[in-house]
Motif scaffolding. Sequence first.
Motif, PDB file in Angstrom:
ATOM      1  N   ASP A  55     -19.369  34.081  71.133  1.00  0.00           N
ATOM      2  CA  ASP A  55     -20.693  34.583  71.509  1.00  0.00           C
ATOM      3  C   ASP A  55     -21.640  33.464  71.945  1.00  0.00           C
ATOM      4  O   ASP A  55     -22.686  33.736  72.543  1.00  0.00           O
ATOM      5  N   LEU A  56     -21.295  32.225  71.627  1.00  0.00           N
ATOM      6  CA  LEU A  56     -22.175  31.109  71.943  1.00  0.00           C
ATOM      7  C   LEU A  56     -22.145  30.805  73.437  1.00  0.00           C
ATOM      8  O   LEU A  56     -21.107  30.920  74.083  1.00  0.00           O
ATOM      9  N   SER A  57     -23.299  30.411  73.978  1.00  0.00           N
ATOM     10  CA  SER A  57     -23.372  30.062  75.400  1.00  0.00           C
ATOM     11  C   SER A  57     -23.874  28.642  75.636  1.00  0.00           C
ATOM     12  O   SER A  57     -23.750  28.111  76.733  1.00  0.00           O
ATOM     13  N   ARG A  58     -24.448  28.013  74.605  1.00  0.00           N
ATOM     14  CA  ARG A  58     -25.015  26.679  74.766  1.00  0.00           C
ATOM     15  C   ARG A  58     -25.186  26.047  73.387  1.00  0.00           C
ATOM     16  O   ARG A  58     -25.359  26.748  72.394  1.00  0.00           O
ATOM     17  N   VAL A  59     -25.173  24.709  73.356  1.00  0.00           N
ATOM     18  CA  VAL A  59     -25.403  23.967  72.110  1.00  0.00           C
ATOM     19  C   VAL A  59     -26.511  22.944  72.357  1.00  0.00           C
ATOM     20  O   VAL A  59     -26.529  22.280  73.393  1.00  0.00           O
ATOM     21  N   ILE A  75     -24.234  15.036  66.031  1.00  0.00           N
ATOM     22  CA  ILE A  75     -23.912  14.907  67.454  1.00  0.00           C
ATOM     23  C   ILE A  75     -22.431  15.185  67.701  1.00  0.00           C
ATOM     24  O   ILE A  75     -22.075  15.913  68.637  1.00  0.00           O
ATOM     25  N   MET A  76     -21.565  14.635  66.867  1.00  0.00           N
ATOM     26  CA  MET A  76     -20.131  14.867  67.055  1.00  0.00           C
ATOM     27  C   MET A  76     -19.767  16.332  66.812  1.00  0.00           C
ATOM     28  O   MET A  76     -18.898  16.879  67.492  1.00  0.00           O
ATOM     29  N   THR A  77     -20.443  16.976  65.862  1.00  0.00           N
ATOM     30  CA  THR A  77     -20.178  18.406  65.625  1.00  0.00           C
ATOM     31  C   THR A  77     -20.599  19.219  66.847  1.00  0.00           C
ATOM     32  O   THR A  77     -19.862  20.123  67.283  1.00  0.00           O
ATOM     33  N   ALA A  78     -21.749  18.917  67.413  1.00  0.00           N
ATOM     34  CA  ALA A  78     -22.210  19.620  68.613  1.00  0.00           C
ATOM     35  C   ALA A  78     -21.243  19.406  69.773  1.00  0.00           C
ATOM     36  O   ALA A  78     -20.903  20.351  70.504  1.00  0.00           O
ATOM     37  N   GLY A  82     -18.937  22.087  71.911  1.00  0.00           N
ATOM     38  CA  GLY A  82     -18.976  22.130  73.371  1.00  0.00           C
ATOM     39  C   GLY A  82     -17.608  21.964  73.992  1.00  0.00           C
ATOM     40  O   GLY A  82     -17.254  22.688  74.934  1.00  0.00           O
ATOM     41  N   TYR A  83     -16.830  21.028  73.475  1.00  0.00           N
ATOM     42  CA  TYR A  83     -15.492  20.772  74.020  1.00  0.00           C
ATOM     43  C   TYR A  83     -14.555  21.941  73.751  1.00  0.00           C
ATOM     44  O   TYR A  83     -13.832  22.400  74.647  1.00  0.00           O
ATOM     45  N   GLY A  90     -26.726  19.903  75.123  1.00  0.00           N
ATOM     46  CA  GLY A  90     -27.879  19.098  75.483  1.00  0.00           C
ATOM     47  C   GLY A  90     -28.549  18.522  74.261  1.00  0.00           C
ATOM     48  O   GLY A  90     -28.433  19.061  73.151  1.00  0.00           O
ATOM     49  N   GLY A  91     -29.243  17.406  74.446  1.00  0.00           N
ATOM     50  CA  GLY A  91     -29.912  16.750  73.330  1.00  0.00           C
ATOM     51  C   GLY A  91     -31.421  16.857  73.413  1.00  0.00           C
ATOM     52  O   GLY A  91     -31.992  17.076  74.484  1.00  0.00           O
ATOM     53  N   LEU A  92     -32.069  16.711  72.259  1.00  0.00           N
ATOM     54  CA  LEU A  92     -33.524  16.617  72.172  1.00  0.00           C
ATOM     55  C   LEU A  92     -33.873  15.491  71.218  1.00  0.00           C
ATOM     56  O   LEU A  92     -33.162  15.266  70.227  1.00  0.00           O
TER      57      LEU A  92
END
Length: 227
Positions: A55-59, A75-78, A82-83, A90-92
């Motif tokens: 269901d996810l479309s973005r991280v 960061i590695m979990t995100a 994604g992979y 994307g980062g903030l």
Amino acid sequence: MLLAIDTSTSAVTAALHDAEKVVARTSTIDARRHTEILAPAIDAMMRDAGVAPADLSRVAVGVGPGPFTGLRVGIMTAMTFGYALDLPVGGLCSLDALAYRARRSGMTGPLLVATDARRKEVYWARYDLDADRIAPGEPAVDRAAVVAEQVGDIPAIGRGAQLYSDHLQDATGGHEDLLDVDAADVAALAIERVMAGERLLTTEPLYLRRPDAVPAAAAPNARVLGK
């Protein structure tokens, strides 16, 4: 459905946002066990919300600044999400999320966000009325006394403001939600920026300084693998 993650502060936190509102969040205050807490917390949050990985479309992920070990866990979990799911990641700047929380809670600027950088230092940045960073050279890392000399007497939030209230004008008022980053704010801010057509940051971490543990320098005659 956006998954947001942040491990830049003492909070190990994640949230789900459906482009209209935050539908689930998890946050545990533990500055030493990011690795053990994060993945099980995300799994439990998604199961409780009835959200499957498909269901996810973005991280979105907070890229700091923050201590080396904790920051890289998020960061590695995100990046793994994604992979594995072929999702954009994307980062903030994590300090932006705390400023965003302050703005939504009704605080007005100028505002200093200062989080705990350990070594008696803080990660910090200044924000204006719209929760935008004021100076291009920020965020930065310094001792609280040095920060106070640079920014003057402006209200400060974040755990660093509470820890060093002898130097910084602590405006947290004892409110826990103004001490550490909450992934719900990372999610809402990421959605806001994406909907406005802005590009999120890369996942390059904002360490701002070398990690506490670094490998010893190779001996002059050491053999380098692959050479």
